[in-house]
Write a protein that holds these residues in place. Structure first.
Motif, PDB file in Angstrom:
ATOM      1  N   ILE A 152       0.833  -1.199   0.000  1.00 36.92           N
ATOM      2  CA  ILE A 152       0.000   0.000   0.000  1.00 36.92           C
ATOM      3  C   ILE A 152       0.868   1.249   0.000  1.00 36.92           C
ATOM      4  CG2 ILE A 152      -1.701   1.326   1.322  1.00 36.92           C
ATOM      5  CD1 ILE A 152      -2.903  -1.288   2.251  1.00 36.92           C
ATOM      6  N   TYR A 153       1.878   1.286   0.834  1.00 41.32           N
ATOM      7  CA  TYR A 153       2.722   2.474   0.901  1.00 41.32           C
ATOM      8  C   TYR A 153       3.551   2.672  -0.365  1.00 41.32           C
ATOM      9  CZ  TYR A 153       1.676   3.465   5.782  1.00 41.32           C
ATOM     10  OH  TYR A 153       1.044   3.813   6.949  1.00 41.32           O
ATOM     11  N   ARG A 154       3.717   1.630  -1.154  1.00 41.31           N
ATOM     12  CA  ARG A 154       4.428   1.784  -2.415  1.00 41.31           C
ATOM     13  C   ARG A 154       3.595   2.571  -3.420  1.00 41.31           C
ATOM     14  NH1 ARG A 154       5.617  -3.240  -3.161  1.00 41.31           N
ATOM     15  NH2 ARG A 154       4.055  -3.817  -4.729  1.00 41.31           N
ATOM     16  N   TRP A 155       2.270   2.491  -3.292  1.00 40.13           N
ATOM     17  CA  TRP A 155       1.379   3.159  -4.245  1.00 40.13           C
ATOM     18  C   TRP A 155       0.724   4.428  -3.700  1.00 40.13           C
ATOM     19  CZ3 TRP A 155      -1.106  -2.239  -5.388  1.00 40.13           C
ATOM     20  CH2 TRP A 155      -0.328  -2.920  -6.332  1.00 40.13           C
ATOM     21  N   TRP A 156       0.532   4.504  -2.383  1.00 38.63           N
ATOM     22  CA  TRP A 156      -0.160   5.654  -1.801  1.00 38.63           C
ATOM     23  C   TRP A 156       0.593   6.147  -0.563  1.00 38.63           C
ATOM     24  CZ3 TRP A 156      -2.994   1.097  -2.941  1.00 38.63           C
ATOM     25  CH2 TRP A 156      -3.847   1.183  -4.051  1.00 38.63           C
ATOM     26  N   PRO A 157       0.643   7.457  -0.359  1.00 35.82           N
ATOM     27  CA  PRO A 157       1.375   7.996   0.791  1.00 35.82           C
ATOM     28  C   PRO A 157       0.594   7.979   2.094  1.00 35.82           C
ATOM     29  CG  PRO A 157       0.518   9.794  -0.530  1.00 35.82           C
ATOM     30  CD  PRO A 157       0.185   8.527  -1.274  1.00 35.82           C
ATOM     31  N   SER A 158      -0.739   7.800   2.023  1.00 35.45           N
ATOM     32  CA  SER A 158      -1.546   7.905   3.238  1.00 35.45           C
ATOM     33  C   SER A 158      -2.871   7.168   3.075  1.00 35.45           C
ATOM     34  CB  SER A 158      -1.840   9.380   3.554  1.00 35.45           C
ATOM     35  OG  SER A 158      -2.657   9.938   2.530  1.00 35.45           O
ATOM     36  N   LYS A 159      -3.547   7.013   4.187  1.00 35.02           N
ATOM     37  CA  LYS A 159      -4.878   6.400   4.179  1.00 35.02           C
ATOM     38  C   LYS A 159      -5.846   7.239   3.366  1.00 35.02           C
ATOM     39  CE  LYS A 159      -7.292   7.003   7.915  1.00 35.02           C
ATOM     40  NZ  LYS A 159      -7.816   6.897   9.299  1.00 35.02           N
ATOM     41  N   ALA A 160      -5.754   8.547   3.487  1.00 38.18           N
ATOM     42  CA  ALA A 160      -6.650   9.430   2.743  1.00 38.18           C
ATOM     43  C   ALA A 160      -6.448   9.267   1.243  1.00 38.18           C
ATOM     44  CB  ALA A 160      -6.414  10.881   3.150  1.00 38.18           C
ATOM     45  N   ALA A 161      -5.204   9.110   0.810  1.00 40.20           N
ATOM     46  CA  ALA A 161      -4.915   8.939  -0.608  1.00 40.20           C
ATOM     47  C   ALA A 161      -5.485   7.622  -1.128  1.00 40.20           C
ATOM     48  CB  ALA A 161      -3.409   8.990  -0.843  1.00 40.20           C
ATOM     49  N   VAL A 162      -5.401   6.571  -0.313  1.00 39.34           N
ATOM     50  CA  VAL A 162      -5.991   5.286  -0.694  1.00 39.34           C
ATOM     51  C   VAL A 162      -7.490   5.455  -0.901  1.00 39.34           C
ATOM     52  CG1 VAL A 162      -6.445   2.902  -0.005  1.00 39.34           C
ATOM     53  CG2 VAL A 162      -4.259   3.950   0.564  1.00 39.34           C
ATOM     54  N   LEU A 163      -8.129   6.109   0.047  1.00 43.12           N
ATOM     55  CA  LEU A 163      -9.576   6.266  -0.012  1.00 43.12           C
ATOM     56  C   LEU A 163     -10.001   7.130  -1.198  1.00 43.12           C
ATOM     57  CD1 LEU A 163     -12.189   5.495   1.384  1.00 43.12           C
ATOM     58  CD2 LEU A 163     -11.972   7.547   2.802  1.00 43.12           C
ATOM     59  N   MET A 164      -9.241   8.183  -1.477  1.00 43.46           N
ATOM     60  CA  MET A 164      -9.546   9.030  -2.622  1.00 43.46           C
ATOM     61  C   MET A 164      -9.487   8.224  -3.911  1.00 43.46           C
ATOM     62  SD  MET A 164     -10.182  11.880  -4.198  1.00 43.46           S
ATOM     63  CE  MET A 164      -9.897  13.267  -3.096  1.00 43.46           C
ATOM     64  N   ASP A 165      -8.415   7.452  -4.072  1.00 40.97           N
ATOM     65  CA  ASP A 165      -8.246   6.644  -5.279  1.00 40.97           C
ATOM     66  C   ASP A 165      -9.363   5.604  -5.385  1.00 40.97           C
ATOM     67  OD1 ASP A 165      -6.823   6.248  -7.601  1.00 40.97           O
ATOM     68  OD2 ASP A 165      -5.494   4.738  -6.746  1.00 40.97           O
ATOM     69  N   ALA A 166      -9.721   5.004  -4.245  1.00 42.50           N
ATOM     70  CA  ALA A 166     -10.785   4.001  -4.239  1.00 42.50           C
ATOM     71  C   ALA A 166     -12.122   4.626  -4.620  1.00 42.50           C
ATOM     72  CB  ALA A 166     -10.880   3.351  -2.856  1.00 42.50           C
ATOM     73  N   PHE A 167     -12.369   5.824  -4.129  1.00 46.69           N
ATOM     74  CA  PHE A 167     -13.643   6.487  -4.416  1.00 46.69           C
ATOM     75  C   PHE A 167     -13.727   6.903  -5.878  1.00 46.69           C
ATOM     76  CE2 PHE A 167     -16.608  10.224  -3.908  1.00 46.69           C
ATOM     77  CZ  PHE A 167     -17.716   9.444  -3.654  1.00 46.69           C
ATOM     78  N   LEU A 168     -12.626   7.404  -6.439  1.00 45.13           N
ATOM     79  CA  LEU A 168     -12.612   7.768  -7.850  1.00 45.13           C
ATOM     80  C   LEU A 168     -12.827   6.539  -8.731  1.00 45.13           C
ATOM     81  CD1 LEU A 168      -9.649  10.314  -7.872  1.00 45.13           C
ATOM     82  CD2 LEU A 168     -12.072  10.841  -8.210  1.00 45.13           C
ATOM     83  N   ASP A 169     -12.227   5.424  -8.326  1.00 42.71           N
ATOM     84  CA  ASP A 169     -12.419   4.174  -9.073  1.00 42.71           C
ATOM     85  C   ASP A 169     -13.873   3.732  -9.001  1.00 42.71           C
ATOM     86  OD1 ASP A 169     -11.432   1.684 -10.412  1.00 42.71           O
ATOM     87  OD2 ASP A 169     -12.087   0.778  -8.532  1.00 42.71           O
ATOM     88  N   LEU A 170     -14.456   3.827  -7.802  1.00 43.35           N
ATOM     89  CA  LEU A 170     -15.862   3.456  -7.630  1.00 43.35           C
ATOM     90  C   LEU A 170     -16.762   4.364  -8.456  1.00 43.35           C
ATOM     91  CD1 LEU A 170     -18.106   1.854  -6.180  1.00 43.35           C
ATOM     92  CD2 LEU A 170     -17.978   3.537  -4.324  1.00 43.35           C
ATOM     93  N   ALA A 171     -16.477   5.673  -8.442  1.00 37.20           N
ATOM     94  CA  ALA A 171     -17.275   6.617  -9.229  1.00 37.20           C
ATOM     95  C   ALA A 171     -17.182   6.304 -10.716  1.00 37.20           C
ATOM     96  CB  ALA A 171     -16.814   8.047  -8.954  1.00 37.20           C
ATOM     97  N   GLY A 172     -15.984   5.935 -11.168  1.00 33.58           N
ATOM     98  CA  GLY A 172     -15.810   5.590 -12.572  1.00 33.58           C
ATOM     99  C   GLY A 172     -16.591   4.349 -12.955  1.00 33.58           C
ATOM    100  N   ARG A 173     -16.551   3.343 -12.080  1.00 35.22           N
ATOM    101  CA  ARG A 173     -17.297   2.114 -12.362  1.00 35.22           C
ATOM    102  C   ARG A 173     -18.798   2.370 -12.352  1.00 35.22           C
ATOM    103  NH1 ARG A 173     -15.520  -2.127  -8.152  1.00 35.22           N
ATOM    104  NH2 ARG A 173     -14.505  -0.424  -7.052  1.00 35.22           N
ATOM    105  N   THR A 174     -19.242   3.229 -11.421  1.00 37.30           N
ATOM    106  CA  THR A 174     -20.663   3.559 -11.344  1.00 37.30           C
ATOM    107  C   THR A 174     -21.119   4.275 -12.602  1.00 37.30           C
ATOM    108  OG1 THR A 174     -20.530   3.746  -8.932  1.00 37.30           O
ATOM    109  CG2 THR A 174     -22.416   4.786  -9.992  1.00 37.30           C
ATOM    110  N   ALA A 175     -20.270   5.206 -13.095  1.00 39.95           N
ATOM    111  CA  ALA A 175     -20.609   5.940 -14.316  1.00 39.95           C
ATOM    112  C   ALA A 175     -20.673   5.000 -15.517  1.00 39.95           C
ATOM    113  CB  ALA A 175     -19.586   7.042 -14.559  1.00 39.95           C
ATOM    114  N   GLU A 176     -19.747   4.041 -15.579  1.00 36.70           N
ATOM    115  CA  GLU A 176     -19.757   3.079 -16.680  1.00 36.70           C
ATOM    116  C   GLU A 176     -21.022   2.237 -16.652  1.00 36.70           C
ATOM    117  OE1 GLU A 176     -16.248   0.747 -16.485  1.00 36.70           O
ATOM    118  OE2 GLU A 176     -14.893   2.405 -16.994  1.00 36.70           O
ATOM    119  N   ASP A 177     -21.414   1.800 -15.453  1.00 34.95           N
ATOM    120  CA  ASP A 177     -22.641   1.009 -15.324  1.00 34.95           C
ATOM    121  C   ASP A 177     -23.852   1.818 -15.754  1.00 34.95           C
ATOM    122  OD1 ASP A 177     -21.130  -1.077 -14.394  1.00 34.95           O
ATOM    123  OD2 ASP A 177     -21.557  -0.697 -12.274  1.00 34.95           O
ATOM    124  N   ALA A 178     -23.877   3.094 -15.351  1.00 38.35           N
ATOM    125  CA  ALA A 178     -25.008   3.951 -15.700  1.00 38.35           C
ATOM    126  C   ALA A 178     -25.036   4.214 -17.197  1.00 38.35           C
ATOM    127  CB  ALA A 178     -24.923   5.276 -14.941  1.00 38.35           C
ATOM    128  N   GLY A 179     -23.855   4.318 -17.803  1.00 42.14           N
ATOM    129  CA  GLY A 179     -23.782   4.572 -19.231  1.00 42.14           C
ATOM    130  C   GLY A 179     -24.305   3.426 -20.059  1.00 42.14           C
TER     131      GLY A 179
END
Length: 217
Positions: free
Chosen positions: A52-79
Motif C-alpha cells: 500500500i505504501y508503495r502506491w499511496w502515501p496515506s490512508k486518505a490517498a488510498v480512499l480518494m483513489d478508491a472512491f474515484l475508481d468506484l465513481a468511474g465504475r458507477t458511471a460506466e454502469d449507468a452509461g
C-alpha cells in the motif's frame, strides 16, 4: 518439455489495487474513517502493508483513489443502462445530463439521482470521510474538488447555458452561481443531518430555484 507461463505482473498488480480499493471502501463503511487504518486495509485486502505504501502515501490517498475508481465504475454502469423516461438528450447539453427542453424536469431528474447517491451507505460513508479530511488537508481537498466535483458541476453549467440560449433562463444569470442554489441546500441538509434528504425535497429545491431563474414579465 512443457513450458510454464510467467505470471502477469500487471494483472496481479491490478487485482491487488482493486482488492485494496474494495477493502478501504468496506472498512470505512463498516467502522468509519477514523478507525480505518493502513494495517486494517492491508489485512482485509490480503496484501502487505508495504504494498500500500508503495502506491499511496496515506490512508486518505488510498480512499480518494478508491472512491474515484468506484465513481468511474458507477458511471460506466449507468452509461450502459437505458435513459430514464424523458431523459433522452436533445443535443443541447453535455452527456450525462438530460436535456428534454424542460429545465425543471431535467434538474429534478439529476437532483433525485444525487439524493440517491448521498443516501447510498457506501457512497455516503466515503464522501463524508473525504469531505471532512479535505477540510484539514488542503491538498486532498483540492484533489477531491478537481477530480470529482468540478467535472460534475460542469454538467450543470452546460445545461443551464443551453437553457439560457433557449430563452428559459435569464441571460444575465451566472450558471456557476445558479447551480449552487440547487446543490447547496442538498449538501447542507446532508452534512448536518437535520432533516431527511428526499426526492420531494429535491423537487422543491428545483421549483424554488427555477422560479428565480426564469425570465420575468
Amino acid at each position: 518439455m512443457a513450458t510454464t507461463k510467467a505470471p502477469d505482473a500487471g494483472r496481479r498488480s491490478d487485482r491487488s489495487r482493486r482488492a485494496i480499493h474494495d477493502a478501504a471502501l468496506a472498512l470505512v463503511t463498516e467502522q468509519g474513517y477514523r478507525r480505518t487504518t493502513i494495517e486494517g486495509i492491508a489485512a482485509r485486502a490480503g496484501v502487505g502493508k508495504q504494498t500500500i505504501y508503495r502506491w499511496w502515501p496515506s490512508k486518505a490517498a488510498v480512499l480518494m483513489d478508491a472512491f474515484l475508481d468506484l465513481a468511474g465504475r458507477t458511471a460506466e454502469d449507468a452509461g450502459g443502462a437505458p435513459e430514464p423516461d424523458g431523459a433522452a438528450s436533445s443535443g443541447g447539453s453535455a452527456p450525462g445530463f438530460p436535456d428534454t427542453g424542460d429545465l425543471a424536469a431535467d434538474l429534478k431528474t439529476v437532483l433525485r439521482a444525487t439524493v440517491d447517491e448521498l443516501n447510498n451507505p457506501v457512497l455516503e460513508a466515503v464522501t463524508r470521510a473525504l469531505t471532512a479530511e479535505g477540510i484539514v488537508d488542503a491538498k486532498l481537498g483540492a484533489e477531491f474538488v478537481q477530480q470529482l466535483l468540478d467535472p460534475q458541476l460542469a454538467l450543470y453549467v452546460t445545461r443551464l447555458r443551453a437553457a439560457q440560449e433557449a430563452g428559459h433562463v435569464r441571460a444575465e444569470i451566472d450558471p456557476r452561481i445558479a447551480l449552487e442554489l440547487l446543490i447547496g441546500p442538498l449538501m447542507h441538509r446532508w452534512l448536518l443531518r437535520t432533516l431527511p434528504l428526499t426526492h420531494a425535497y429535491a423537487d422543491e429545491v428545483v421549483d424554488y430555484a427555477v422560479g428565480g431563474l426564469t425570465p420575468r414579465a
